[in-house]
Design a protein around this motif. Structure first.
Motif, PDB file in Angstrom:
ATOM      1  N   ASP A  49      18.854  44.108  61.696  1.00 45.60           N
ATOM      2  CA  ASP A  49      17.469  44.393  61.347  1.00 45.60           C
ATOM      3  C   ASP A  49      17.300  45.863  60.988  1.00 45.60           C
ATOM      4  OD1 ASP A  49      14.745  44.090  61.104  1.00 45.60           O
ATOM      5  OD2 ASP A  49      14.403  44.607  63.203  1.00 45.60           O
ATOM      6  N   TRP A  50      17.229  46.160  59.725  1.00 45.01           N
ATOM      7  CA  TRP A  50      17.000  47.540  59.306  1.00 45.01           C
ATOM      8  C   TRP A  50      15.918  47.535  58.240  1.00 45.01           C
ATOM      9  CZ3 TRP A  50      17.929  48.284  54.093  1.00 45.01           C
ATOM     10  CH2 TRP A  50      18.777  47.371  53.468  1.00 45.01           C
ATOM     11  N   ARG A  51      15.296  48.689  58.099  1.00 49.02           N
ATOM     12  CA  ARG A  51      14.241  48.807  57.089  1.00 49.02           C
ATOM     13  C   ARG A  51      14.629  49.795  55.982  1.00 49.02           C
ATOM     14  NH1 ARG A  51       8.723  47.666  57.134  1.00 49.02           N
ATOM     15  NH2 ARG A  51       8.918  47.062  59.296  1.00 49.02           N
ATOM     16  N   THR A  52      15.289  50.883  56.369  1.00 48.30           N
ATOM     17  CA  THR A  52      15.671  51.899  55.388  1.00 48.30           C
ATOM     18  C   THR A  52      17.148  52.205  55.534  1.00 48.30           C
ATOM     19  OG1 THR A  52      13.481  52.894  55.624  1.00 48.30           O
ATOM     20  CG2 THR A  52      15.155  54.218  54.524  1.00 48.30           C
ATOM     21  N   PHE A  53      17.885  52.077  54.454  1.00 46.58           N
ATOM     22  CA  PHE A  53      19.319  52.321  54.498  1.00 46.58           C
ATOM     23  C   PHE A  53      19.658  53.401  53.476  1.00 46.58           C
ATOM     24  CE2 PHE A  53      23.667  51.041  53.016  1.00 46.58           C
ATOM     25  CZ  PHE A  53      24.331  51.438  54.153  1.00 46.58           C
ATOM     26  N   LEU A  54      20.211  54.489  53.963  1.00 45.49           N
ATOM     27  CA  LEU A  54      20.501  55.648  53.114  1.00 45.49           C
ATOM     28  C   LEU A  54      22.001  55.741  52.852  1.00 45.49           C
ATOM     29  CD1 LEU A  54      19.838  58.520  51.920  1.00 45.49           C
ATOM     30  CD2 LEU A  54      20.130  59.378  54.246  1.00 45.49           C
ATOM     31  N   LEU A  55      22.355  55.898  51.589  1.00 49.84           N
ATOM     32  CA  LEU A  55      23.754  56.139  51.224  1.00 49.84           C
ATOM     33  C   LEU A  55      23.842  57.477  50.515  1.00 49.84           C
ATOM     34  CD1 LEU A  55      26.719  55.267  50.869  1.00 49.84           C
ATOM     35  CD2 LEU A  55      26.038  54.051  48.820  1.00 49.84           C
ATOM     36  N   LEU A  56      24.527  58.394  51.144  1.00 50.27           N
ATOM     37  CA  LEU A  56      24.755  59.712  50.547  1.00 50.27           C
ATOM     38  C   LEU A  56      26.189  59.771  50.064  1.00 50.27           C
ATOM     39  CD1 LEU A  56      23.335  62.146  53.221  1.00 50.27           C
ATOM     40  CD2 LEU A  56      22.385  61.708  50.965  1.00 50.27           C
ATOM     41  N   GLY A  57      26.424  60.465  48.985  1.00 53.89           N
ATOM     42  CA  GLY A  57      27.806  60.597  48.546  1.00 53.89           C
ATOM     43  C   GLY A  57      27.960  61.675  47.510  1.00 53.89           C
ATOM     44  N   GLY A  58      29.202  62.008  47.239  1.00 55.53           N
ATOM     45  CA  GLY A  58      29.494  62.973  46.186  1.00 55.53           C
ATOM     46  C   GLY A  58      29.347  62.323  44.823  1.00 55.53           C
ATOM     47  N   ARG A  59      29.590  63.101  43.781  1.00 57.42           N
ATOM     48  CA  ARG A  59      29.488  62.583  42.423  1.00 57.42           C
ATOM     49  C   ARG A  59      30.477  61.431  42.238  1.00 57.42           C
ATOM     50  NH1 ARG A  59      27.362  64.718  38.113  1.00 57.42           N
ATOM     51  NH2 ARG A  59      27.298  62.490  37.715  1.00 57.42           N
ATOM     52  N   ASP A 153      16.556  56.299  43.952  1.00 53.20           N
ATOM     53  CA  ASP A 153      17.826  56.925  43.572  1.00 53.20           C
ATOM     54  C   ASP A 153      17.637  58.427  43.371  1.00 53.20           C
ATOM     55  OD1 ASP A 153      20.598  56.744  43.056  1.00 53.20           O
ATOM     56  OD2 ASP A 153      20.270  56.705  40.889  1.00 53.20           O
ATOM     57  N   GLU A 154      18.652  59.169  43.730  1.00 55.65           N
ATOM     58  CA  GLU A 154      18.706  60.636  43.560  1.00 55.65           C
ATOM     59  C   GLU A 154      17.427  61.288  44.086  1.00 55.65           C
ATOM     60  OE1 GLU A 154      21.250  62.142  43.223  1.00 55.65           O
ATOM     61  OE2 GLU A 154      22.592  60.648  42.385  1.00 55.65           O
ATOM     62  N   ILE A 155      17.115  60.943  45.317  1.00 53.95           N
ATOM     63  CA  ILE A 155      15.840  61.374  45.893  1.00 53.95           C
ATOM     64  C   ILE A 155      15.792  62.884  46.108  1.00 53.95           C
ATOM     65  CG2 ILE A 155      16.492  61.000  48.302  1.00 53.95           C
ATOM     66  CD1 ILE A 155      13.694  59.663  48.596  1.00 53.95           C
ATOM     67  N   THR A 156      16.941  63.524  46.233  1.00 53.59           N
ATOM     68  CA  THR A 156      16.923  64.984  46.414  1.00 53.59           C
ATOM     69  C   THR A 156      16.526  65.699  45.125  1.00 53.59           C
ATOM     70  OG1 THR A 156      19.294  65.066  45.966  1.00 53.59           O
ATOM     71  CG2 THR A 156      18.617  65.045  48.281  1.00 53.59           C
ATOM     72  N   SER A 157      16.492  64.966  44.001  1.00 56.41           N
ATOM     73  CA  SER A 157      16.075  65.580  42.738  1.00 56.41           C
ATOM     74  C   SER A 157      14.622  65.262  42.396  1.00 56.41           C
ATOM     75  CB  SER A 157      16.955  65.073  41.586  1.00 56.41           C
ATOM     76  OG  SER A 157      18.292  65.293  41.859  1.00 56.41           O
ATOM     77  N   TRP A 158      13.928  64.546  43.253  1.00 52.85           N
ATOM     78  CA  TRP A 158      12.552  64.179  42.944  1.00 52.85           C
ATOM     79  C   TRP A 158      11.625  65.395  43.027  1.00 52.85           C
ATOM     80  CZ3 TRP A 158      10.872  59.080  45.845  1.00 52.85           C
ATOM     81  CH2 TRP A 158      11.709  58.037  45.448  1.00 52.85           C
ATOM     82  N   ALA A 159      10.741  65.505  42.044  1.00 52.09           N
ATOM     83  CA  ALA A 159       9.665  66.489  42.172  1.00 52.09           C
ATOM     84  C   ALA A 159       8.652  65.910  43.161  1.00 52.09           C
ATOM     85  CB  ALA A 159       9.015  66.702  40.809  1.00 52.09           C
ATOM     86  N   ARG A 183      14.161  49.047  52.111  1.00 52.16           N
ATOM     87  CA  ARG A 183      14.425  49.978  51.013  1.00 52.16           C
ATOM     88  C   ARG A 183      15.826  50.567  51.128  1.00 52.16           C
ATOM     89  NH1 ARG A 183      11.143  53.646  54.195  1.00 52.16           N
ATOM     90  NH2 ARG A 183       9.276  53.188  53.031  1.00 52.16           N
ATOM     91  N   ARG A 184      16.401  50.796  49.961  1.00 53.61           N
ATOM     92  CA  ARG A 184      17.664  51.523  49.869  1.00 53.61           C
ATOM     93  C   ARG A 184      17.372  52.890  49.297  1.00 53.61           C
ATOM     94  NH1 ARG A 184      22.738  48.708  49.469  1.00 53.61           N
ATOM     95  NH2 ARG A 184      23.503  50.833  49.215  1.00 53.61           N
ATOM     96  N   VAL A 185      18.041  53.887  49.829  1.00 58.36           N
ATOM     97  CA  VAL A 185      17.926  55.245  49.289  1.00 58.36           C
ATOM     98  C   VAL A 185      19.338  55.709  48.977  1.00 58.36           C
ATOM     99  CG1 VAL A 185      17.112  57.591  49.716  1.00 58.36           C
ATOM    100  CG2 VAL A 185      15.928  55.658  50.783  1.00 58.36           C
ATOM    101  N   SER A 186      19.531  56.246  47.770  1.00 56.42           N
ATOM    102  CA  SER A 186      20.854  56.758  47.418  1.00 56.42           C
ATOM    103  C   SER A 186      20.685  58.151  46.848  1.00 56.42           C
ATOM    104  CB  SER A 186      21.544  55.842  46.406  1.00 56.42           C
ATOM    105  OG  SER A 186      20.669  55.472  45.372  1.00 56.42           O
ATOM    106  N   SER A 187      21.596  59.030  47.192  1.00 55.70           N
ATOM    107  CA  SER A 187      21.462  60.390  46.682  1.00 55.70           C
ATOM    108  C   SER A 187      22.782  61.136  46.751  1.00 55.70           C
ATOM    109  CB  SER A 187      20.407  61.148  47.500  1.00 55.70           C
ATOM    110  OG  SER A 187      19.774  62.103  46.681  1.00 55.70           O
ATOM    111  N   ALA A 188      22.924  62.061  45.841  1.00 58.53           N
ATOM    112  CA  ALA A 188      24.117  62.922  45.863  1.00 58.53           C
ATOM    113  C   ALA A 188      23.943  63.966  46.957  1.00 58.53           C
ATOM    114  CB  ALA A 188      24.301  63.609  44.519  1.00 58.53           C
ATOM    115  N   GLN A 189      25.045  64.373  47.491  1.00 55.69           N
ATOM    116  CA  GLN A 189      25.005  65.457  48.465  1.00 55.69           C
ATOM    117  C   GLN A 189      24.801  66.766  47.738  1.00 55.69           C
ATOM    118  OE1 GLN A 189      28.891  64.039  49.954  1.00 55.69           O
ATOM    119  NE2 GLN A 189      28.018  64.578  51.911  1.00 55.69           N
TER     120      GLN A 189
END
Ligand SMILES: Nc1ncnc2c1ncn2[C@@H]1O[C@H](COP(=O)(O)OP(=O)(O)OP(=O)(O)O)[C@@H](O)[C@H]1O
Ligand SMILES: [Mg+2]
Length: 236
Positions: A49-59, A153-159, A183-189
């Motif tokens: 049971d999860w609601r938000t799953f974050l995947l961080l990774g390099g390019r 996607d790429e949430i660290t780049s969001w304005a 929700r899934r969240v994916s972003s570059a480190q």
């Protein structure tokens, strides 16, 4: 046939050839679209049971592909019917999340391919499930809709990430046919590093269909300066 590509790759060459030789052309085509065969464990959402799953990774770590495949699985199965995808700009949403090599259209097999309607910014699956596309540059467009799941996607780049995130809390209210919204969240480190590891833990369990208190970017932004190549985290 081994259960995963990794297991296949670990076989001696003659056994690997024999395993593949036993497959018909149709089997091979199906295998090409069998995400559970290709995915690394950190690219698959966890059980439970999860609601938000974050995947961080390099390019090039496979973040976009992992999230596209999740949307595909939810849509094809009918577990979710109304999902949103949100990227940093409208151009990135279309070029990467929808039409890119790891985007939604590419990961879907020819026998279950959704149709993309650029004018309505919708991607419609043969079973009627719909994915709506949004840009973080247009937070007001997120005022109306309600989803049973979405992918950021790429949430660290969001304005204005905090404002858009708050808006998204209100747009994630419909329980899917199989339970609460996700929700899934994916972003570059943001930092370069040579260490490579993966971590996964449950931050906070939720079982109710109600959204609960918002998980704000402030809660999890600290994890966006990790020291590992890929990092997965259940945020709530
Ligand atoms: N498990 C996998 N097996 C095989 N190919 C994969 C796997 N995961 C990702 N790929 C491929 O690796 C490439 C990079 O994947 P993807 O675009 O998802 O990475 P990304 O982390 O989103 O990259 P970026 O940093 O550019 O956003 C793509 O060609 C994708 O199809
Ligand atoms: Mg990507």
């Amino acid at each position: 046939m081994p259960a995963t590509a990794r297991h296949l790759a670990e076989l001696p060459p003659d056994q690997r050839r024999a395993a593949l030789a036993g497959l018909s052309a149709e089997d091979l085509q199906r295998l090409e679209y069998e995400w559970r065969f290709w995915a690394r464990p950190d690219q698959l959402p966890p059980e439970g049971d999860w609601r938000t799953f974050l995947l961080l990774g390099g390019r090039g770590a496979g973040k976009t592909k992992s999230a596209s495949e999740w949307i595909r699985a939810e849509m094809e199965s009918g577990r979710r019917r109304n999902m949103g995808i949100i990227g940093p700009t409208a151009d990135a949403v279309r070029r990467i999340m929808i039409e890119g090599p790891s985007g939604l259209l590419s990961v879907c097999p020819p026998w279950c391919r959704p149709s993309y309607e650029p004018s309505t910014r919708r991607i419609v699956w043969p079973n009627g499930g719909v994915v709506y596309a949004f840009s973080a540059e247009e937070p007001d467009r997120l005022r109306g809709p309600n989803f049973d799941g979405h992918w950021c996607d790429e949430i660290t780049s969001w304005a204005n990430a905090a404002d858009v995130w708050d808006m998204l809390q209100m747009a994630l209210r419909i329980p899917g046919p199989q339970g609460h919204p996700r929700r899934r969240v994916s972003s570059a480190q943001r930092r370069r590093t040579s260490r490579c590891s993966s971590r996964s833990w449950r931050h906070q369990a939720r079982s109710s269909a109600a959204p609960g208190p918002p998980t704000t970017p402030a809660t999890w932004m600290p994890v966006l300066s990790p020291t590992c190549k890929t990092s997965t985290e259940i945020l709530d």
